[in-house]
Design a protein around this motif. Structure first.
Motif, mmCIF file in Angstrom:
data_model
loop_
_atom_site.group_PDB
_atom_site.id
_atom_site.type_symbol
_atom_site.label_atom_id
_atom_site.label_comp_id
_atom_site.label_asym_id
_atom_site.label_seq_id
_atom_site.Cartn_x
_atom_site.Cartn_y
_atom_site.Cartn_z
ATOM 1 N N GLU A 106 0.701 -1.294 -0.007
ATOM 2 C CA GLU A 106 0.199 0.001 0.054
ATOM 3 C C GLU A 106 0.783 1.347 0.128
ATOM 4 O O GLU A 106 0.464 2.054 -0.515
ATOM 5 C CB GLU A 106 -0.966 0.006 1.164
ATOM 6 C CG GLU A 106 -1.786 1.092 1.176
ATOM 7 C CD GLU A 106 -3.033 0.944 0.264
ATOM 8 O OE1 GLU A 106 -3.484 2.212 -0.114
ATOM 9 O OE2 GLU A 106 -3.252 0.030 -0.437
ATOM 10 N N ASP A 107 1.967 1.093 0.786
ATOM 11 C CA ASP A 107 2.767 2.262 0.787
ATOM 12 C C ASP A 107 3.541 2.502 -0.643
ATOM 13 O O ASP A 107 3.664 3.742 -0.884
ATOM 14 C CB ASP A 107 3.957 2.138 1.890
ATOM 15 C CG ASP A 107 3.489 2.488 3.200
ATOM 16 O OD1 ASP A 107 2.393 2.887 3.362
ATOM 17 O OD2 ASP A 107 4.392 2.051 4.123
ATOM 18 N N LYS A 108 3.985 1.330 -1.232
ATOM 19 C CA LYS A 108 4.488 1.691 -2.487
ATOM 20 C C LYS A 108 3.427 2.226 -3.611
ATOM 21 O O LYS A 108 3.584 3.211 -4.475
ATOM 22 C CB LYS A 108 4.998 0.412 -3.083
ATOM 23 C CG LYS A 108 6.186 -0.441 -2.489
ATOM 24 C CD LYS A 108 6.565 -1.536 -3.001
ATOM 25 C CE LYS A 108 7.748 -1.958 -2.226
ATOM 26 N NZ LYS A 108 8.244 -3.540 -2.798
ATOM 27 N N LEU A 109 2.268 1.684 -3.503
ATOM 28 C CA LEU A 109 1.036 2.083 -4.201
ATOM 29 C C LEU A 109 0.897 3.570 -4.264
ATOM 30 O O LEU A 109 0.613 4.566 -5.106
ATOM 31 C CB LEU A 109 0.018 1.311 -4.173
ATOM 32 C CG LEU A 109 -1.418 1.899 -5.133
ATOM 33 C CD1 LEU A 109 -0.874 1.634 -6.502
ATOM 34 C CD2 LEU A 109 -2.611 1.059 -4.658
ATOM 35 N N GLY A 147 3.322 5.758 -2.976
ATOM 36 C CA GLY A 147 4.188 6.490 -3.575
ATOM 37 C C GLY A 147 3.929 6.838 -5.016
ATOM 38 O O GLY A 147 4.349 7.798 -5.474
ATOM 39 N N LYS A 148 3.607 5.735 -5.738
ATOM 40 C CA LYS A 148 3.581 5.685 -7.294
ATOM 41 C C LYS A 148 2.375 6.675 -7.445
ATOM 42 O O LYS A 148 2.641 7.432 -8.494
ATOM 43 C CB LYS A 148 3.370 4.393 -7.864
ATOM 44 C CG LYS A 148 4.499 3.414 -7.515
ATOM 45 C CD LYS A 148 4.289 2.067 -8.180
ATOM 46 C CE LYS A 148 5.587 1.346 -8.157
ATOM 47 N NZ LYS A 148 5.531 0.248 -8.854
ATOM 48 N N ASP A 149 1.377 6.745 -6.805
ATOM 49 C CA ASP A 149 0.150 7.723 -7.006
ATOM 50 C C ASP A 149 0.743 8.977 -6.824
ATOM 51 O O ASP A 149 0.273 9.990 -7.617
ATOM 52 C CB ASP A 149 -0.848 7.336 -6.000
ATOM 53 C CG ASP A 149 -1.601 6.338 -6.336
ATOM 54 O OD1 ASP A 149 -1.524 5.859 -7.537
ATOM 55 O OD2 ASP A 149 -2.500 5.555 -5.534
ATOM 56 N N SER A 150 1.496 9.351 -5.753
ATOM 57 C CA SER A 150 1.891 10.768 -5.585
ATOM 58 C C SER A 150 2.994 11.154 -6.543
ATOM 59 O O SER A 150 3.226 12.311 -7.221
ATOM 60 C CB SER A 150 2.634 10.889 -4.238
ATOM 61 O OG SER A 150 3.808 10.030 -4.092
ATOM 62 N N GLU A 151 3.632 10.137 -7.127
ATOM 63 C CA GLU A 151 4.763 10.410 -8.253
ATOM 64 C C GLU A 151 3.920 10.584 -9.419
ATOM 65 O O GLU A 151 4.360 11.596 -10.185
ATOM 66 C CB GLU A 151 5.709 9.249 -8.394
ATOM 67 C CG GLU A 151 6.845 9.557 -9.549
ATOM 68 C CD GLU A 151 7.752 8.367 -9.579
ATOM 69 O OE1 GLU A 151 8.471 8.516 -10.581
ATOM 70 O OE2 GLU A 151 7.553 7.371 -8.673
ATOM 71 N N ILE A 152 2.933 10.121 -9.741
ATOM 72 C CA ILE A 152 2.050 10.390 -10.998
ATOM 73 C C ILE A 152 1.560 11.622 -10.930
ATOM 74 O O ILE A 152 1.362 12.483 -11.924
ATOM 75 C CB ILE A 152 1.213 9.309 -11.145
ATOM 76 C CG1 ILE A 152 1.636 7.964 -11.459
ATOM 77 C CG2 ILE A 152 -0.111 9.749 -12.283
ATOM 78 C CD1 ILE A 152 0.956 6.705 -11.625
ATOM 79 N N SER A 153 0.768 11.978 -9.567
ATOM 80 C CA SER A 153 0.400 13.191 -9.597
ATOM 81 C C SER A 153 1.462 14.264 -9.576
ATOM 82 O O SER A 153 0.964 15.617 -10.245
ATOM 83 C CB SER A 153 -0.308 13.467 -7.953
ATOM 84 O OG SER A 153 -1.236 12.782 -8.026
#
Length: 155
Positions: free
Chosen positions: A56-59, A61-67
């Protein structure tokens, strides 16, 4: 008699406990028995493992990177838009400045010519003007004319 009353209370408590356990097992298994949560159906109150939490943390992190990438792209697009609008306006200002420079140069040349003419007119008193340029033609500096002081005889 006290022994019997205590046995009755214990027996009824034991019976109710067994019945509750049976109902809990029928309703959702051991997960429902201790956690009070139905382990068969997904819920937001469900316990998670360390592995699930890391995923969940990795997901996230990826969501924030995409944003972040989306916001940077949006910012870049807006900067290009502003640059294009300002570039057009700056070109217009440059044309106005060039036109003003031409106008200033023309005025400077005209004023210089007028200054030369004024200087020439101011120096006119020192200029020797030929007698032929003056109209009516002046009398000669040493003429033979004399003022009449005597009367002329009457004829």
């Amino acid at each position: 008699m006290a022994e019997f009353a205590s046995k009755g209370v214990a027996g009824s408590g034991l019976g109710l406990g067994i019945a509750g356990t049976a109902l809990g097992l029928l309703n959702g298994g051991l997960g429902n028995l201790f956690g009070g949560v139905n382990s068969m159906a997904p819920s937001e109150n469900q316990f998670v493992t360390r592995y699930e939490m890391e995923m969940e943390d990795k997901l996230m992190g990826k969501d924030s990177e995409i944003s972040l990438l989306k916001s940077e792209k949006y910012t870049d697009e807006k900067i290009v838009d502003v640059y294009e609008r300002l570039s057009g306006r700056i070109a217009g200002v440059e044309q106005q400045i060039a036109a003003q420079a031409v106008y200033n140069a023309t005025n400077t040349a005209t004023l210089s010519c007028i200054q030369n003419q004024v200087a020439q007119l101011q120096g006119l008193t020192k200029l020797i003007v030929p007698i032929t340029s003056v109209c009516p033609e002046p009398m000669a500096a040493k003429n033979s004319w004399t003022a009449p002081t005597t009367t002329t005889p009457a004829a």
